[in-house]
Scaffold this motif. Structure first.
Motif, mmCIF file in Angstrom:
data_model
loop_
_atom_site.group_PDB
_atom_site.id
_atom_site.type_symbol
_atom_site.label_atom_id
_atom_site.label_comp_id
_atom_site.label_asym_id
_atom_site.label_seq_id
_atom_site.Cartn_x
_atom_site.Cartn_y
_atom_site.Cartn_z
ATOM 1 N N ASP A 84 11.779 9.725 2.470
ATOM 2 C CA ASP A 84 11.159 11.024 2.228
ATOM 3 C C ASP A 84 11.339 12.009 3.370
ATOM 4 O O ASP A 84 11.005 13.193 3.228
ATOM 5 N N ARG A 85 11.902 11.576 4.504
ATOM 6 C CA ARG A 85 12.246 12.532 5.544
ATOM 7 C C ARG A 85 13.345 13.491 5.078
ATOM 8 O O ARG A 85 13.570 14.526 5.705
ATOM 9 N N LEU A 86 14.000 13.139 3.982
ATOM 10 C CA LEU A 86 14.989 14.018 3.380
ATOM 11 C C LEU A 86 14.404 15.405 3.112
ATOM 12 O O LEU A 86 15.121 16.416 3.158
ATOM 13 N N PHE A 87 13.102 15.460 2.837
ATOM 14 C CA PHE A 87 12.438 16.720 2.496
ATOM 15 C C PHE A 87 11.790 17.395 3.708
ATOM 16 O O PHE A 87 11.116 18.411 3.551
ATOM 17 N N TYR A 146 18.878 2.244 -0.776
ATOM 18 C CA TYR A 146 17.546 2.221 -0.168
ATOM 19 C C TYR A 146 17.032 3.656 -0.192
ATOM 20 O O TYR A 146 17.655 4.546 0.405
ATOM 21 N N GLU A 147 15.915 3.898 -0.879
ATOM 22 C CA GLU A 147 15.413 5.267 -0.996
ATOM 23 C C GLU A 147 13.953 5.385 -0.554
ATOM 24 O O GLU A 147 13.271 6.339 -0.925
ATOM 25 N N GLY A 148 13.516 4.432 0.241
ATOM 26 C CA GLY A 148 12.225 4.544 0.897
ATOM 27 C C GLY A 148 11.016 4.400 0.006
ATOM 28 O O GLY A 148 9.909 4.755 0.406
ATOM 29 N N GLY A 149 11.184 3.895 -1.200
ATOM 30 C CA GLY A 149 10.044 3.684 -2.079
ATOM 31 C C GLY A 149 9.552 4.954 -2.739
ATOM 32 O O GLY A 149 8.385 5.335 -2.577
ATOM 33 N N GLY A 150 10.427 5.640 -3.488
ATOM 34 C CA GLY A 150 10.005 6.792 -4.271
ATOM 35 C C GLY A 150 10.752 8.080 -4.018
ATOM 36 O O GLY A 150 10.577 9.062 -4.747
ATOM 37 N N THR A 151 11.614 8.125 -2.993
ATOM 38 C CA THR A 151 12.305 9.376 -2.672
ATOM 39 C C THR A 151 13.300 9.773 -3.753
ATOM 40 O O THR A 151 13.479 10.969 -4.038
ATOM 41 N N LEU A 152 13.966 8.805 -4.365
ATOM 42 C CA LEU A 152 14.894 9.134 -5.452
ATOM 43 C C LEU A 152 14.147 9.731 -6.636
ATOM 44 O O LEU A 152 14.664 10.624 -7.326
ATOM 45 N N ILE A 153 12.934 9.276 -6.866
ATOM 46 C CA ILE A 153 12.100 9.850 -7.931
ATOM 47 C C ILE A 153 11.831 11.328 -7.632
ATOM 48 O O ILE A 153 11.963 12.200 -8.501
ATOM 49 N N GLN A 154 11.489 11.626 -6.377
ATOM 50 C CA GLN A 154 11.241 13.010 -5.964
ATOM 51 C C GLN A 154 12.515 13.851 -6.041
ATOM 52 O O GLN A 154 12.491 14.986 -6.536
ATOM 53 N N PRO A 211 0.830 -1.208 0.000
ATOM 54 C CA PRO A 211 0.000 0.000 0.000
ATOM 55 C C PRO A 211 0.864 1.258 0.000
ATOM 56 O O PRO A 211 1.985 1.272 0.509
ATOM 57 N N LYS A 212 0.358 2.318 -0.583
ATOM 58 C CA LYS A 212 1.001 3.641 -0.563
ATOM 59 C C LYS A 212 2.381 3.640 -1.210
ATOM 60 O O LYS A 212 3.272 4.397 -0.813
ATOM 61 N N ARG A 213 2.577 2.809 -2.195
ATOM 62 C CA ARG A 213 3.828 2.803 -2.952
ATOM 63 C C ARG A 213 3.647 3.611 -4.233
ATOM 64 O O ARG A 213 2.517 3.844 -4.682
ATOM 65 N N PRO A 214 4.745 4.045 -4.860
ATOM 66 C CA PRO A 214 4.619 4.706 -6.160
ATOM 67 C C PRO A 214 3.976 3.775 -7.182
ATOM 68 O O PRO A 214 3.999 2.553 -7.025
ATOM 69 N N LYS A 215 3.420 4.342 -8.224
ATOM 70 C CA LYS A 215 2.839 3.523 -9.287
ATOM 71 C C LYS A 215 3.931 2.824 -10.091
ATOM 72 O O LYS A 215 3.669 1.828 -10.764
ATOM 73 N N TYR A 216 5.149 3.330 -10.001
ATOM 74 C CA TYR A 216 6.269 2.807 -10.792
ATOM 75 C C TYR A 216 5.895 2.746 -12.273
ATOM 76 O O TYR A 216 5.926 1.693 -12.905
ATOM 77 N N SER A 217 5.558 3.918 -12.779
ATOM 78 C CA SER A 217 5.341 4.070 -14.210
ATOM 79 C C SER A 217 6.678 3.950 -14.932
ATOM 80 O O SER A 217 7.743 3.887 -14.296
ATOM 81 N N VAL A 218 6.643 3.939 -16.246
ATOM 82 C CA VAL A 218 7.886 3.933 -17.024
ATOM 83 C C VAL A 218 8.722 5.155 -16.661
ATOM 84 O O VAL A 218 9.941 5.068 -16.471
ATOM 85 N N GLY A 219 8.053 6.299 -16.520
ATOM 86 C CA GLY A 219 8.765 7.517 -16.129
ATOM 87 C C GLY A 219 9.384 7.413 -14.748
ATOM 88 O O GLY A 219 10.515 7.875 -14.522
ATOM 89 N N ASP A 220 8.657 6.800 -13.801
ATOM 90 C CA ASP A 220 9.214 6.598 -12.454
ATOM 91 C C ASP A 220 10.477 5.754 -12.517
ATOM 92 O O ASP A 220 11.486 6.062 -11.867
ATOM 93 N N PHE A 221 10.423 4.680 -13.279
ATOM 94 C CA PHE A 221 11.602 3.818 -13.380
ATOM 95 C C PHE A 221 12.773 4.552 -14.018
ATOM 96 O O PHE A 221 13.927 4.345 -13.629
ATOM 97 N N LEU A 222 12.500 5.414 -14.985
ATOM 98 C CA LEU A 222 13.590 6.194 -15.577
ATOM 99 C C LEU A 222 14.255 7.068 -14.527
ATOM 100 O O LEU A 222 15.487 7.240 -14.531
ATOM 101 N N HIS A 223 13.482 7.589 -13.577
ATOM 102 C CA HIS A 223 14.051 8.425 -12.518
ATOM 103 C C HIS A 223 14.787 7.588 -11.465
ATOM 104 O O HIS A 223 15.504 8.148 -10.635
ATOM 105 N N LEU A 224 14.628 6.278 -11.500
ATOM 106 C CA LEU A 224 15.385 5.398 -10.605
ATOM 107 C C LEU A 224 16.664 4.885 -11.254
ATOM 108 O O LEU A 224 17.703 4.772 -10.586
#
Length: 351
Positions: free
Chosen positions: A287-290, A320-328, A46-59
């Motif tokens: 995401d505590r990075l922000f 380890y980027e917490g499930g989406g923080t690197l995308i952000q 639950p509450k994970r990124p959708k991991y679209s193609v664009g999301d994966f490119l940002h990873l």
């Protein structure tokens, strides 16, 4: 994590167990070359990124200031998840209702559905290969093995029913899961992905889990695949035996970013510990990075530690980027975060 009493193996008996195990080489010398940087992908909960193609490119790509992929950043992915789509837990030691067989099946559906996350990763690799040039081999993928907790007495999955009350039953359940993953991966015929191995989800090993992991490693190696592990910083006894237990590659969690009370000296200790164990190092943030300067300043010590330890940088690194923080982070227009992202990229991309 507290080690349960009564489960410790005496050193002599443990060494006798491991000494009796002879592992044949799992893969060729060419396959054993370490991928430079892996990223952990938490998909399915639950509450994970959708991991679209664009999301994966940002990873997997370094992203320029215009938001476009500029080159390869991460050249391998490890798919894992603490929570099932239902909200039940695969990481059974964190508390909560334990995942059952329907959750094991749902997790694989998340990965292998015709429009699932692996298909989208495959598309992202296609896009980046066209823009930055292809890798020498297909993009490596590692998939977790959910922990077969004995508290779940019966595991009922579409490919069989298994008792988890004994070592034999747990091994049968894990072996069948491995077979199912390999079969589904082959059936999907991904253009750019290759199944490289499996990841052991539990971050410490003691008692009967040692024997279980040894046998699981044998199954994985018989398939010509590799076995991966990321123990936490204070994971206790047996961590130094990781290679003899059957793992082919392991990284140490410094567990620095998450705890403001822990000083940056932890990174020096983590580097020394990783060296003594023969492991690589994990970079950690979420995401505590922000959330403010307190956490913003806790990523740089990882980068400094790597810059001062070229021997560890020559090994592979895992993020380890917490499930989406690197995308952000890679998308942030803020100059401070952009500079931090640039330092991260510079630390990971070989000159």
């Amino acid at each position: 994590m507290t080690r349960p009493s009564g489960l410790a193996l005496k050193a002599a008996s443990l060494l006798a167990l491991l000494g009796a195990v002879a592992f044949s080489p799992a893969v060729s010398s060419a396959q054993q070359a370490e991928t430079s940087t892996w990223v952990l992908v938490y998909a399915g909960g639950p509450k994970r990124p959708k991991y679209s193609v664009g999301d994966f490119l940002h990873l997997i790509a370094s992203i320029d200031t215009t938001g476009k992929p500029a080159g390869w950043l991460c050249t391998g992915t490890i798919f894992l998840e603490a929570f099932a789509p239902s909200g039940r837990v695969f990481a059974t030691w964190i508390g909560g209702q334990l995942a059952d067989g329907s959750d094991w099946s749902a997790y694989l559906h998340t990965l292998f559905d015709p429009t699932g996350v692996l298909r989208r990763l495959d598309s992202a690799v296609t896009v980046l290969s066209r823009q930055a040039g292809p890798l020498q081999e297909k993009f490596p993928v590692v998939i977790m093995i959910p922990y077969p907790d004995t508290s779940v007495s019966e595991l009922n999955v579409p490919w069989g029913n298994y008792s988890l009350t004994s070592i034999d039953g747990r091994l049968q359940a894990v072996g069948a899961y491995i077979t199912e993953v390999v079969s589904r991966f082959r059936q999907n015929e991904y253009a750019n992905l290759r199944l490289t191995g499996f990841y052991w989800l539990k971050e410490s090993i003691w008692g009967d889990d040692i024997r279980l992991t040894v046998e699981v490693a044998k199954r994985i190696h018989q398939l010509g695949l590799r076995f991966f592990w990321i123990p936490f910083y204070a994971s206790g006894p047996n961590v130094d035996l990781w290679a003899r237990i059957g793992f082919d590659q392991a990284w140490l969690q410094p567990n620095y970013f998450f705890h403001p009370s822990v000083s940056a000296l932890r990174m020096d200790s983590a580097v020394s510990r990783a060296r003594s164990l023969g492991m690589g190092l994990e970079i950690e943030f979420d995401d505590r990075l922000f959330s403010g300067r307190e956490y913003f300043n806790r990523l740089d010590p990882y980068l400094v530690a790597l810059s001062r330890a070229p021997d560890l940088r020559r090994k592979s690194v895992v993020i380890y980027e917490g499930g989406g923080t690197l995308i952000q982070l890679s998308s942030s227009p803020d100059s401070l975060y952009r500079a931090l992202y640039s330092r991260l990229v510079a630390s990971l991309v070989a000159p």
